[in-house]
Design a protein around this motif. Structure first.
Motif, PDB file in Angstrom:
ATOM      1  N   PRO A  69       0.836  -1.207   0.000  1.00  0.00           N
ATOM      2  CA  PRO A  69       0.000   0.000   0.000  1.00  0.00           C
ATOM      3  C   PRO A  69       0.872   1.259   0.000  1.00  0.00           C
ATOM      4  N   LEU A  70       0.541   2.179  -0.863  1.00  0.00           N
ATOM      5  CA  LEU A  70       1.324   3.402  -1.006  1.00  0.00           C
ATOM      6  C   LEU A  70       1.033   4.344   0.161  1.00  0.00           C
ATOM      7  N   SER A  71       2.064   4.691   0.890  1.00  0.00           N
ATOM      8  CA  SER A  71       1.938   5.623   2.003  1.00  0.00           C
ATOM      9  C   SER A  71       3.210   6.449   2.088  1.00  0.00           C
ATOM     10  N   ILE A  72       3.126   7.560   2.788  1.00  0.00           N
ATOM     11  CA  ILE A  72       4.315   8.389   2.991  1.00  0.00           C
ATOM     12  C   ILE A  72       5.372   7.591   3.747  1.00  0.00           C
ATOM     13  N   LYS A  73       4.955   6.839   4.727  1.00  0.00           N
ATOM     14  CA  LYS A  73       5.911   6.029   5.491  1.00  0.00           C
ATOM     15  C   LYS A  73       6.628   5.040   4.577  1.00  0.00           C
ATOM     16  N   HIS A  74       5.902   4.379   3.698  1.00  0.00           N
ATOM     17  CA  HIS A  74       6.513   3.426   2.774  1.00  0.00           C
ATOM     18  C   HIS A  74       7.539   4.130   1.885  1.00  0.00           C
ATOM     19  N   ILE A  75       7.176   5.279   1.346  1.00  0.00           N
ATOM     20  CA  ILE A  75       8.071   6.021   0.458  1.00  0.00           C
ATOM     21  C   ILE A  75       9.324   6.483   1.207  1.00  0.00           C
ATOM     22  N   VAL A  76       9.131   7.026   2.397  1.00  0.00           N
ATOM     23  CA  VAL A  76      10.227   7.642   3.139  1.00  0.00           C
ATOM     24  C   VAL A  76      11.142   6.620   3.815  1.00  0.00           C
ATOM     25  N   LEU A  77      10.599   5.510   4.279  1.00  0.00           N
ATOM     26  CA  LEU A  77      11.407   4.570   5.059  1.00  0.00           C
ATOM     27  C   LEU A  77      11.656   3.214   4.413  1.00  0.00           C
ATOM     28  N   ASP A  78      10.704   2.693   3.666  1.00  0.00           N
ATOM     29  CA  ASP A  78      10.759   1.278   3.305  1.00  0.00           C
ATOM     30  C   ASP A  78      11.045   0.944   1.844  1.00  0.00           C
ATOM     31  N   CYS A  79      10.569   1.722   0.922  1.00  0.00           N
ATOM     32  CA  CYS A  79      10.649   1.349  -0.486  1.00  0.00           C
ATOM     33  C   CYS A  79      12.099   1.299  -0.980  1.00  0.00           C
ATOM     34  N   PRO A  80      12.516   0.148  -1.515  1.00  0.00           N
ATOM     35  CA  PRO A  80      13.890   0.032  -2.009  1.00  0.00           C
ATOM     36  C   PRO A  80      14.182   0.925  -3.220  1.00  0.00           C
ATOM     37  N   LEU A  81      13.139   1.364  -3.885  1.00  0.00           N
ATOM     38  CA  LEU A  81      13.320   2.227  -5.052  1.00  0.00           C
ATOM     39  C   LEU A  81      14.003   3.551  -4.684  1.00  0.00           C
ATOM     40  N   TYR A  82      13.808   4.008  -3.454  1.00  0.00           N
ATOM     41  CA  TYR A  82      14.324   5.319  -3.051  1.00  0.00           C
ATOM     42  C   TYR A  82      15.481   5.240  -2.060  1.00  0.00           C
ATOM     43  N   VAL A  83      16.150   4.113  -2.006  1.00  0.00           N
ATOM     44  CA  VAL A  83      17.220   3.930  -1.015  1.00  0.00           C
ATOM     45  C   VAL A  83      18.329   4.970  -1.180  1.00  0.00           C
ATOM     46  N   ASN A  84      18.705   5.301  -2.395  1.00  0.00           N
ATOM     47  CA  ASN A  84      19.764   6.298  -2.607  1.00  0.00           C
ATOM     48  C   ASN A  84      19.308   7.706  -2.257  1.00  0.00           C
ATOM     49  N   GLU A  85      18.072   8.034  -2.582  1.00  0.00           N
ATOM     50  CA  GLU A  85      17.556   9.367  -2.304  1.00  0.00           C
ATOM     51  C   GLU A  85      17.407   9.621  -0.803  1.00  0.00           C
ATOM     52  N   ARG A  86      17.312   8.565  -0.026  1.00  0.00           N
ATOM     53  CA  ARG A  86      17.195   8.737   1.426  1.00  0.00           C
ATOM     54  C   ARG A  86      18.435   9.380   2.033  1.00  0.00           C
ATOM     55  N   ASN A  87      19.526   9.405   1.290  1.00  0.00           N
ATOM     56  CA  ASN A  87      20.716  10.122   1.762  1.00  0.00           C
ATOM     57  C   ASN A  87      20.401  11.590   2.020  1.00  0.00           C
ATOM     58  N   ILE A  88      19.472  12.146   1.250  1.00  0.00           N
ATOM     59  CA  ILE A  88      19.063  13.544   1.435  1.00  0.00           C
ATOM     60  C   ILE A  88      18.539  13.741   2.850  1.00  0.00           C
ATOM     61  N   LEU A  89      17.814  12.747   3.360  1.00  0.00           N
ATOM     62  CA  LEU A  89      17.237  12.819   4.706  1.00  0.00           C
ATOM     63  C   LEU A  89      18.126  12.151   5.751  1.00  0.00           C
ATOM     64  N   ASN A  90      19.363  11.875   5.399  1.00  0.00           N
ATOM     65  CA  ASN A  90      20.342  11.270   6.310  1.00  0.00           C
ATOM     66  C   ASN A  90      19.989   9.839   6.704  1.00  0.00           C
ATOM     67  N   GLN A  91      19.469   9.069   5.765  1.00  0.00           N
ATOM     68  CA  GLN A  91      19.128   7.655   5.969  1.00  0.00           C
ATOM     69  C   GLN A  91      18.316   7.426   7.250  1.00  0.00           C
ATOM     70  N   PRO A  92      17.125   7.982   7.320  1.00  0.00           N
ATOM     71  CA  PRO A  92      16.320   7.867   8.541  1.00  0.00           C
ATOM     72  C   PRO A  92      15.848   6.442   8.808  1.00  0.00           C
ATOM     73  N   SER A  93      15.677   6.116  10.076  1.00  0.00           N
ATOM     74  CA  SER A  93      15.108   4.819  10.426  1.00  0.00           C
ATOM     75  C   SER A  93      13.715   4.970  11.036  1.00  0.00           C
ATOM     76  N   THR A  94      13.323   6.213  11.328  1.00  0.00           N
ATOM     77  CA  THR A  94      11.986   6.491  11.861  1.00  0.00           C
ATOM     78  C   THR A  94      11.389   7.683  11.128  1.00  0.00           C
ATOM     79  N   MET A  95      10.078   7.810  11.243  1.00  0.00           N
ATOM     80  CA  MET A  95       9.416   8.966  10.636  1.00  0.00           C
ATOM     81  C   MET A  95       9.857  10.258  11.324  1.00  0.00           C
ATOM     82  N   GLU A  96      10.118  10.192  12.609  1.00  0.00           N
ATOM     83  CA  GLU A  96      10.582  11.384  13.324  1.00  0.00           C
ATOM     84  C   GLU A  96      11.924  11.853  12.773  1.00  0.00           C
ATOM     85  N   GLU A  97      12.829  10.927  12.506  1.00  0.00           N
ATOM     86  CA  GLU A  97      14.120  11.291  11.933  1.00  0.00           C
ATOM     87  C   GLU A  97      13.947  11.861  10.522  1.00  0.00           C
ATOM     88  N   ALA A  98      13.056  11.272   9.751  1.00  0.00           N
ATOM     89  CA  ALA A  98      12.879  11.685   8.357  1.00  0.00           C
ATOM     90  C   ALA A  98      12.173  13.022   8.206  1.00  0.00           C
TER      91      ALA A  98
END
Length: 120
Positions: A69-98
């Motif tokens: 299911p598409l959610s902000i949490k999935h996009i920001v934390l879980d989806c492997p498609l965006y693993v490289n882009e998560r560097n922008i957010l400092n590779q967060p492990s929680t929604m609070e960090e992101a």
């Protein structure tokens, strides 16, 4: 009094998972209205991309990569498609960090880099 009321809300609340204390959100002095809108919508988890199906009476959209299911949490934390882009957010492990205040200036940049800022 407000903090006590907020503390009673379950941590499963999307906004509470990002903001534990009732204080004024930090906003960038020169942030555009669009950036502030993206920050707010993603923090509460209600975006056009993830919730338009409710208005249209359609099935919940699924991630094209994961079939989840598409959610902000999935996009920001879980989806492997965006693993490289998560560097922008400092590779967060929680929604609070992101999406927390320390990343206010990076949230719009992240969603723009993955090409969905206009869908929020």
């Amino acid at each position: 009094m407000w903090q006590t009321s907020w503390d009673e809300i379950p941590i499963t609340n999307k906004l509470k998972s990002i903001k534990k204390k009732i204080t004024k959100w930090y906003t960038q002095p020169n942030a555009s209205r669009r950036s502030e809108t993206i920050n707010t919508r993603t923090r509460i988890g209600h975006t056009n991309l993830t919730h338009i199906h409710i208005i249209k009476h359609e099935e919940q959209p699924l991630c094209s990569q994961c079939n989840e299911p598409l959610s902000i949490k999935h996009i920001v934390l879980d989806c492997p498609l965006y693993v490289n882009e998560r560097n922008i957010l400092n590779q967060p492990s929680t929604m609070e960090e992101a999406l927390g205040e320390h990343n206010t200036h990076l949230i719009h940049t992240f969603f723009k880099s993955i090409g969905i800022d206009t869908k929020i």
